[in-house]
Design a protein around this motif. Sequence first.
Motif, PDB file in Angstrom:
ATOM      1  N   GLY A 261       0.814  -1.050   0.497  1.00 17.36           N
ATOM      2  CA  GLY A 261       0.422  -0.108   0.298  1.00 17.36           C
ATOM      3  C   GLY A 261       0.592   0.857  -0.016  1.00 17.36           C
ATOM      4  O   GLY A 261       0.703   2.119  -0.466  1.00 17.36           O
ATOM      5  N   ASP A 262       1.946   1.385   1.345  1.00 18.28           N
ATOM      6  CA  ASP A 262       2.021   2.409   1.430  1.00 18.28           C
ATOM      7  C   ASP A 262       3.666   3.001   0.653  1.00 18.28           C
ATOM      8  O   ASP A 262       4.423   3.636   0.940  1.00 18.28           O
ATOM      9  N   TYR A 263       4.610   1.734   0.350  1.00  9.43           N
ATOM     10  CA  TYR A 263       5.786   1.523   0.212  1.00  9.43           C
ATOM     11  C   TYR A 263       6.687   1.733  -1.266  1.00  9.43           C
ATOM     12  O   TYR A 263       7.649   1.911  -1.057  1.00  9.43           O
ATOM     13  N   ASP A 264       6.075   2.459  -1.885  1.00  7.51           N
ATOM     14  CA  ASP A 264       5.969   2.194  -3.024  1.00  7.51           C
ATOM     15  C   ASP A 264       7.880   3.577  -2.756  1.00  7.51           C
ATOM     16  O   ASP A 264       8.282   4.081  -4.166  1.00  7.51           O
ATOM     17  N   VAL A 265       7.238   4.342  -2.239  1.00  6.27           N
ATOM     18  CA  VAL A 265       8.298   5.924  -2.244  1.00  6.27           C
ATOM     19  C   VAL A 265       9.574   5.094  -1.749  1.00  6.27           C
ATOM     20  O   VAL A 265      10.164   4.996  -2.368  1.00  6.27           O
ATOM     21  N   VAL A 266       9.064   4.470  -0.898  1.00  4.74           N
ATOM     22  CA  VAL A 266      10.694   3.363   0.212  1.00  4.74           C
ATOM     23  C   VAL A 266      11.540   2.629  -0.996  1.00  4.74           C
ATOM     24  O   VAL A 266      12.913   2.475  -1.533  1.00  4.74           O
ATOM     25  N   LYS A 267      10.376   2.460  -1.383  1.00  2.00           N
ATOM     26  CA  LYS A 267      10.970   0.896  -3.043  1.00  2.00           C
ATOM     27  C   LYS A 267      11.644   1.681  -3.918  1.00  2.00           C
ATOM     28  O   LYS A 267      13.103   1.333  -4.468  1.00  2.00           O
ATOM     29  N   ASP A 268      11.292   2.986  -4.301  1.00  2.00           N
ATOM     30  CA  ASP A 268      11.313   3.704  -5.309  1.00  2.00           C
ATOM     31  C   ASP A 268      13.177   4.006  -5.250  1.00  2.00           C
ATOM     32  O   ASP A 268      13.813   3.672  -6.240  1.00  2.00           O
ATOM     33  N   VAL A 269      12.594   4.827  -4.008  1.00  2.00           N
ATOM     34  CA  VAL A 269      14.155   5.188  -3.872  1.00  2.00           C
ATOM     35  C   VAL A 269      15.546   4.328  -3.574  1.00  2.00           C
ATOM     36  O   VAL A 269      16.715   4.038  -3.801  1.00  2.00           O
ATOM     37  N   LEU A 270      14.825   3.296  -2.518  1.00  2.00           N
ATOM     38  CA  LEU A 270      15.829   2.443  -2.410  1.00  2.00           C
ATOM     39  C   LEU A 270      16.306   1.371  -3.832  1.00  2.00           C
ATOM     40  O   LEU A 270      17.696   0.879  -3.957  1.00  2.00           O
ATOM     41  N   ALA A 271      15.299   1.056  -4.611  1.00  2.00           N
ATOM     42  CA  ALA A 271      16.180   0.336  -5.575  1.00  2.00           C
ATOM     43  C   ALA A 271      17.024   0.874  -6.316  1.00  2.00           C
ATOM     44  O   ALA A 271      18.034   0.419  -7.424  1.00  2.00           O
ATOM     45  N   LYS A 272      16.305   2.590  -6.700  1.00  2.00           N
ATOM     46  CA  LYS A 272      17.713   2.948  -7.299  1.00  2.00           C
ATOM     47  C   LYS A 272      18.829   3.233  -6.940  1.00  2.00           C
ATOM     48  O   LYS A 272      20.054   3.674  -7.475  1.00  2.00           O
ATOM     49  N   ARG A 273      18.904   3.037  -5.671  1.00  5.88           N
ATOM     50  CA  ARG A 273      20.043   2.501  -4.627  1.00  5.88           C
ATOM     51  C   ARG A 273      21.411   1.719  -3.905  1.00  5.88           C
ATOM     52  O   ARG A 273      22.541   1.643  -3.635  1.00  5.88           O
ATOM     53  N   GLY A 274      20.050   1.132  -4.795  1.00 10.59           N
ATOM     54  CA  GLY A 274      21.303  -0.687  -4.553  1.00 10.59           C
ATOM     55  C   GLY A 274      20.307  -1.568  -4.832  1.00 10.59           C
ATOM     56  O   GLY A 274      19.651  -1.852  -6.297  1.00 10.59           O
ATOM     57  N   ARG A 275      20.321  -2.650  -4.452  1.00  3.65           N
ATOM     58  CA  ARG A 275      19.190  -4.046  -4.289  1.00  3.65           C
ATOM     59  C   ARG A 275      17.977  -4.303  -3.336  1.00  3.65           C
ATOM     60  O   ARG A 275      19.265  -4.841  -2.054  1.00  3.65           O
ATOM     61  N   ILE A 276      17.605  -4.063  -3.601  1.00 10.67           N
ATOM     62  CA  ILE A 276      16.554  -4.595  -1.944  1.00 10.67           C
ATOM     63  C   ILE A 276      15.808  -5.448  -2.641  1.00 10.67           C
ATOM     64  O   ILE A 276      14.316  -5.306  -4.005  1.00 10.67           O
ATOM     65  N   ASP A 277      15.506  -6.448  -1.798  1.00  9.29           N
ATOM     66  CA  ASP A 277      14.288  -7.563  -2.177  1.00  9.29           C
ATOM     67  C   ASP A 277      12.996  -6.683  -0.430  1.00  9.29           C
ATOM     68  O   ASP A 277      13.125  -6.152   0.535  1.00  9.29           O
ATOM     69  N   PHE A 278      11.862  -7.550  -1.278  1.00 10.26           N
ATOM     70  CA  PHE A 278      10.716  -7.027  -0.171  1.00 10.26           C
ATOM     71  C   PHE A 278       9.924  -8.258   0.103  1.00 10.26           C
ATOM     72  O   PHE A 278      10.013  -9.338  -0.804  1.00 10.26           O
TER      73      PHE A 278
END
Length: 419
Positions: A261-278
């Motif tokens: 629901g609300d993680y889109d912002v966090v997800k976008d930022v993190l994905a740009k700066r490295g490798r993040i799995d949710f």
Amino acid sequence: MLSVEEALERVLAVVRVLEPEDTAILDAVGRVLAEDVVSPLKIPPLDNSAMDGYAVRTADLDGAGPASPIVLRVFGSVAAGELPSTPVEPGTAVRIMTGAPVPPGADAVVPFEDTDEIERRADRGPVVEIGILDRPEPWTHIRPAGQDLAKGEPVLSRGTVLRPAEIGLLASVGLAKIKVVRRPVVAILATGDELIEPGEETNDSRIYNSNSYSIGAAVRRYGGIPIMLGIAADNLDSLNDKLQQGLQSDILVTSAGVSKGDYDVVKDVLAKRGRIDFWSVRMRPAKPLAFGVLRAPDGRQVPHLGLPGNPVSALVAFEQFGRVALYKMQGKVDFRRPTIKAVLDEPIYNTDGRRVYARAVVTRRNGTYHARLTGDQSSNLLSSMARANGLAICPEDLPLKRAGEAVDVQMLDWSEEMF
Ligand code: AMP
Ligand code: MG
């Protein structure tokens, strides 16, 4: 959905043991020794007395007994910290204090109680002669040089978690500093437009940021150094700015913004700066979890643990994953938490096949541990976490743990009721 063990394995595959640093021994308690330590000297360095008494030659004392004292001439005395100046010649003795080096020639120490010193002292003159009321075996009351440690003997091996006894041992061989694994610097960031910091003026629409503080406290408890980054608002600029600061740390821990629901912002930022799995982890509380690595400007890979926002979920997830990551970074190899078996006093329900970590109060009655729950298990109720001293576990494949059944409880604390 990942199991807790699978998630843990992925975390451990990424975090690395940190470098050693020279540390004053008092600051090394609870930390992991990063070098093998051998004794640079003999401990104790010299044969020394275990009693206050007289250093004697046992060959002089054949036949000595309470009714047949043998009188020796007294030449001087030696206190702890002194080197004896005179040897003990046949027919003589040297007065000696506990810990003092045994003079050459002497092969035993006779304690005051086995001499007639009290009577002689009563006459007030200096004790020039002493009656010995016992015939000791050679080496009686002498602590031999090297009894504790020989020179070059291994004292502690690399990997040892240092407790007060080990710190004392290091001091006893004369070491003021040793190499231990460095403490991890942990950047902590809360996210959410609704948050304000404790101490600030509130209105009813805002809530206080508690996650950064419970997590910061846990970081300290488990040996890390928390860096409080404060609160990022739910927008790109704010998040980018805070993450920039977080990348100077050894690991970044964020809370909230990882649930659906609300993680889109966090997800976008993190994905740009490295490798993040949710991830969705098969546990309750704390199903949503993010984990990955971010690239720091200096090229380092900084692990990132994204905790859920609800305060109990954040803390339980940190206890399971953050604590283990911090332990590994500090060179520890035993990540287990003390776990006991208790009788469950009320049921734990497991509605959707996740491992339940139920907040529990463990007490001991008639020699048996009992676990009851702290009430409503909703993941926003931090007070119910504060009342718990353990997490009672219902396995993922069990729909119900019944009252009266044995339950594993991960202990968070040991309180007085436990004994
Ligand atoms: P979210 O993951 O952003 O949906 O947050 C889940 C819930 O946790 C919401 O009720 C948030 O208000 C709450 N929450 C998020 N961050 C914090 C925090 N730092 N301290 C206390 N509560 C929080
Ligand atoms: Mg939020």
